[in-house]
Design a protein around this motif. Structure first.
Motif, PDB file in Angstrom:
ATOM      1  N   TYR A   1       1.429   2.397   5.383  1.00  0.00           N
ATOM      2  CA  TYR A   1       2.003   2.367   4.928  1.00  0.00           C
ATOM      3  C   TYR A   1       2.816   1.203   5.426  1.00  0.00           C
ATOM      4  CZ  TYR A   1       7.114   3.251   5.863  1.00  0.00           C
ATOM      5  OH  TYR A   1       8.901   3.898   6.001  1.00  0.00           O
ATOM      6  N   ARG A   2       4.202   0.749   4.174  1.00  0.00           N
ATOM      7  CA  ARG A   2       4.277  -0.253   4.525  1.00  0.00           C
ATOM      8  C   ARG A   2       5.985   0.134   3.610  1.00  0.00           C
ATOM      9  NH1 ARG A   2       0.548  -0.905   7.202  1.00  0.00           N
ATOM     10  NH2 ARG A   2      -0.725  -2.865   7.692  1.00  0.00           N
ATOM     11  N   GLU A   3       7.563   0.141   4.821  1.00  0.00           N
ATOM     12  CA  GLU A   3       7.883   0.257   3.703  1.00  0.00           C
ATOM     13  C   GLU A   3       8.834  -0.498   3.183  1.00  0.00           C
ATOM     14  OE1 GLU A   3      13.104  -0.007   5.219  1.00  0.00           O
ATOM     15  OE2 GLU A   3      11.261  -0.132   7.135  1.00  0.00           O
ATOM     16  N   LEU A   4       9.121   0.112   2.081  1.00  0.00           N
ATOM     17  CA  LEU A   4       9.544   0.174   0.758  1.00  0.00           C
ATOM     18  C   LEU A   4       8.237  -1.094  -0.391  1.00  0.00           C
ATOM     19  CD1 LEU A   4      13.141  -1.246   1.420  1.00  0.00           C
ATOM     20  CD2 LEU A   4      12.694   0.934   0.201  1.00  0.00           C
ATOM     21  N   ARG A   5       6.942  -0.988  -0.139  1.00  0.00           N
ATOM     22  CA  ARG A   5       6.276  -1.476  -0.356  1.00  0.00           C
ATOM     23  C   ARG A   5       5.361  -0.957  -0.914  1.00  0.00           C
ATOM     24  NH1 ARG A   5       4.721  -7.139   2.741  1.00  0.00           N
ATOM     25  NH2 ARG A   5       3.649  -7.120   0.914  1.00  0.00           N
ATOM     26  N   HIS A   6       4.998  -0.503   0.547  1.00  0.00           N
ATOM     27  CA  HIS A   6       3.330   0.762  -0.267  1.00  0.00           C
ATOM     28  C   HIS A   6       3.519   2.453   0.576  1.00  0.00           C
ATOM     29  CE1 HIS A   6      -0.435   2.836  -0.059  1.00  0.00           C
ATOM     30  NE2 HIS A   6      -1.193   1.741  -0.641  1.00  0.00           N
ATOM     31  N   PRO A   7       4.374   3.622   0.225  1.00  0.00           N
ATOM     32  CA  PRO A   7       4.539   4.768   0.588  1.00  0.00           C
ATOM     33  C   PRO A   7       3.490   5.199   0.709  1.00  0.00           C
ATOM     34  CG  PRO A   7       4.911   4.503  -1.705  1.00  0.00           C
ATOM     35  CD  PRO A   7       4.116   2.869  -1.556  1.00  0.00           C
ATOM     36  N   CYS A   8       3.874   5.989   2.488  1.00  0.00           N
ATOM     37  CA  CYS A   8       3.057   6.601   3.443  1.00  0.00           C
ATOM     38  C   CYS A   8       2.017   7.966   2.059  1.00  0.00           C
ATOM     39  CB  CYS A   8       3.303   7.272   4.908  1.00  0.00           C
ATOM     40  SG  CYS A   8       2.178   8.392   5.059  1.00  0.00           S
ATOM     41  N   SER A   9       3.027   7.960   1.377  1.00  0.00           N
ATOM     42  CA  SER A   9       2.789   9.606   0.693  1.00  0.00           C
ATOM     43  C   SER A   9       3.709   8.994  -1.143  1.00  0.00           C
ATOM     44  CB  SER A   9       3.784  11.220   0.943  1.00  0.00           C
ATOM     45  OG  SER A   9       3.097  11.945   0.023  1.00  0.00           O
ATOM     46  N   HIS A  10       2.348   9.138  -2.038  1.00  0.00           N
ATOM     47  CA  HIS A  10       2.763   8.813  -3.481  1.00  0.00           C
ATOM     48  C   HIS A  10       1.997   9.235  -4.264  1.00  0.00           C
ATOM     49  CE1 HIS A  10      -0.292   6.217  -1.248  1.00  0.00           C
ATOM     50  NE2 HIS A  10      -0.503   5.556  -2.632  1.00  0.00           N
ATOM     51  N   PHE A  11       2.105   9.116  -5.540  1.00  0.00           N
ATOM     52  CA  PHE A  11       1.533   9.558  -6.763  1.00  0.00           C
ATOM     53  C   PHE A  11       0.880   8.208  -7.474  1.00  0.00           C
ATOM     54  CE2 PHE A  11       3.616  13.458  -5.235  1.00  0.00           C
ATOM     55  CZ  PHE A  11       2.694  14.463  -6.009  1.00  0.00           C
ATOM     56  N   HIS A  12       0.067   7.993  -8.345  1.00  0.00           N
ATOM     57  CA  HIS A  12      -0.169   7.288  -8.626  1.00  0.00           C
ATOM     58  C   HIS A  12      -0.836   8.275 -10.868  1.00  0.00           C
ATOM     59  CE1 HIS A  12      -1.762   4.244  -6.530  1.00  0.00           C
ATOM     60  NE2 HIS A  12      -2.570   4.938  -6.010  1.00  0.00           N
ATOM     61  N   VAL A  13       0.493   7.598 -11.475  1.00  0.00           N
ATOM     62  CA  VAL A  13       0.354   8.078 -12.938  1.00  0.00           C
ATOM     63  C   VAL A  13      -0.011   7.383 -13.583  1.00  0.00           C
ATOM     64  CG1 VAL A  13       1.826   9.397 -14.494  1.00  0.00           C
ATOM     65  CG2 VAL A  13       2.422   9.276 -12.438  1.00  0.00           C
ATOM     66  N   GLY A  14      -1.021   7.602 -14.245  1.00  0.00           N
ATOM     67  CA  GLY A  14      -1.777   7.014 -15.541  1.00  0.00           C
ATOM     68  C   GLY A  14      -3.168   6.646 -14.913  1.00  0.00           C
ATOM     69  N   PHE A  15      -3.680   5.458 -15.915  1.00  0.00           N
ATOM     70  CA  PHE A  15      -4.868   4.863 -15.603  1.00  0.00           C
ATOM     71  C   PHE A  15      -4.864   4.029 -14.365  1.00  0.00           C
ATOM     72  CE2 PHE A  15      -9.453   3.572 -16.021  1.00  0.00           C
ATOM     73  CZ  PHE A  15      -9.455   4.453 -15.414  1.00  0.00           C
ATOM     74  N   HIS A  16      -3.830   3.318 -13.822  1.00  0.00           N
ATOM     75  CA  HIS A  16      -2.977   2.363 -12.981  1.00  0.00           C
ATOM     76  C   HIS A  16      -3.098   2.006 -11.885  1.00  0.00           C
ATOM     77  CE1 HIS A  16      -0.295  -1.310 -12.473  1.00  0.00           C
ATOM     78  NE2 HIS A  16      -1.083  -1.834 -13.484  1.00  0.00           N
ATOM     79  N   SER A  17      -3.640   1.909 -10.673  1.00  0.00           N
ATOM     80  CA  SER A  17      -4.329   1.872  -9.981  1.00  0.00           C
ATOM     81  C   SER A  17      -3.003   1.058  -9.053  1.00  0.00           C
ATOM     82  CB  SER A  17      -5.302   1.284  -9.157  1.00  0.00           C
ATOM     83  OG  SER A  17      -5.351   0.094  -9.312  1.00  0.00           O
ATOM     84  N   ASP A  18      -1.862   0.743  -9.371  1.00  0.00           N
ATOM     85  CA  ASP A  18      -0.645  -0.524  -9.297  1.00  0.00           C
ATOM     86  C   ASP A  18       0.437   0.416  -8.714  1.00  0.00           C
ATOM     87  OD1 ASP A  18      -2.227  -2.474  -7.504  1.00  0.00           O
ATOM     88  OD2 ASP A  18      -1.856  -3.922  -9.807  1.00  0.00           O
ATOM     89  N   ASN A  19       0.679   1.111  -9.400  1.00  0.00           N
ATOM     90  CA  ASN A  19       2.385   1.449  -9.602  1.00  0.00           C
ATOM     91  C   ASN A  19       1.619   2.874  -8.731  1.00  0.00           C
ATOM     92  OD1 ASN A  19       1.735   4.694 -11.701  1.00  0.00           O
ATOM     93  ND2 ASN A  19       0.389   4.054 -11.707  1.00  0.00           N
ATOM     94  N   ARG A  20       2.834   3.371  -7.889  1.00  0.00           N
ATOM     95  CA  ARG A  20       2.686   4.195  -6.938  1.00  0.00           C
ATOM     96  C   ARG A  20       4.637   4.747  -6.542  1.00  0.00           C
ATOM     97  NH1 ARG A  20       0.558   0.077  -4.468  1.00  0.00           N
ATOM     98  NH2 ARG A  20      -1.929   0.028  -4.284  1.00  0.00           N
TER      99      ARG A  20
END
Length: 234
Positions: free
Chosen positions: A145-164
């Motif tokens: 977890y990094r505030e506003l940068r890497h959410p602790c709980s998140h979804f990836h939509v589609g075959f692309h790893s960088d969208n959270r």
């Protein structure tokens, strides 16, 4: 804050029970946390891997907890510190009901030993339909977890790893699986049937609401006030 091992296993079991009720459950393969095959992990980490190849690898190696009637599948993994759920839709059949029915019959030939799994997968790979659902992954990872940068709980939509897609709740296998079923198996979802649980009965929407009520909101340590002001899944 992660689900205990017992809660995790119970949630997977409840999901399978709900999917059977909806008529979309094909096979309950792993009732506990899943460790995918080495081949699947290798392909998943290789940036050159196509989604179709990854999907077929998971199907071939039975890298799933639950296989759906349309040959999409769910993965549910848990560690001491986090969780990972994934919905891998069939990239070949799309919404083609007739093709799904035909392949369901041929899967019985595999189970009976009339044709090999390789022959069956070849027939799947020969099919192409234009309407596709995206793969969806959910991750709960407080250590990253990094505030506003890497959410602790998140979804990836589609075959692309960088969208959270940030979430303010900790999802369970049941809540994740039912939500994906609502989004991508609408024909089965919109039914007048009700599932009896104890002295009450529930519609699919009520089952989803019940599953959501069983999830936990993230505290301020893992979902800051600044993040609550922005778009997120709650």
């Amino acid at each position: 804050m992660s689900l205990s091992e017992k809660e995790f296993v119970q949630s997977i079991g409840r999901l399978w029970h709900r999917l059977e009720f909806l008529g979309v459950g094909e096979e309950f393969s792993h009732p506990v946390s899943l460790t995918p095959s080495n081949e699947f992990i290798r392909l998943a980490l290789d940036a050159s891997t196509t989604y179709e190849d990854l999907y077929l690898c998971g199907l071939k190696n039975r890298d799933f907890n639950i296989l759906l009637s349309g040959f999409s599948y769910f993965q549910f993994s848990r560690s001491v510190d986090g969780m990972r759920f994934a919905y891998y839709p069939n990239p070949l059949l799309g919404a083609a009901t007739e093709a799904i029915s035909e392949l369901s019959e041929k899967k019985e030939y595999v189970d009976e030993g009339i044709i090999s799994l390789e022959e069956y997968l070849h027939e799947i790979s020969e099919l192409r339909f234009p309407v596709q659902s995206p793969p969806i992954r959910y991750e709960y990872d407080p250590n990253a977890y990094r505030e506003l940068r890497h959410p602790c709980s998140h979804f990836h939509v589609g075959f692309h790893s960088d969208n959270r897609w940030a979430a303010s709740r900790i999802f369970s296998p049941e809540a994740f699986g039912l939500w994906m079923t609502k989004l991508y198996s609408g024909g089965a979802w919109h039914t007048d049937a009700r599932l009896a649980l104890g002295d009450k009965s529930y519609s699919p929407e009520e089952l989803l609401a019940k599953a959501r009520q069983g999830t936990t909101s993230l505290g301020d340590d893992y979902f800051a006030a600044t993040e609550n002001l922005t778009f997120h899944i709650s």
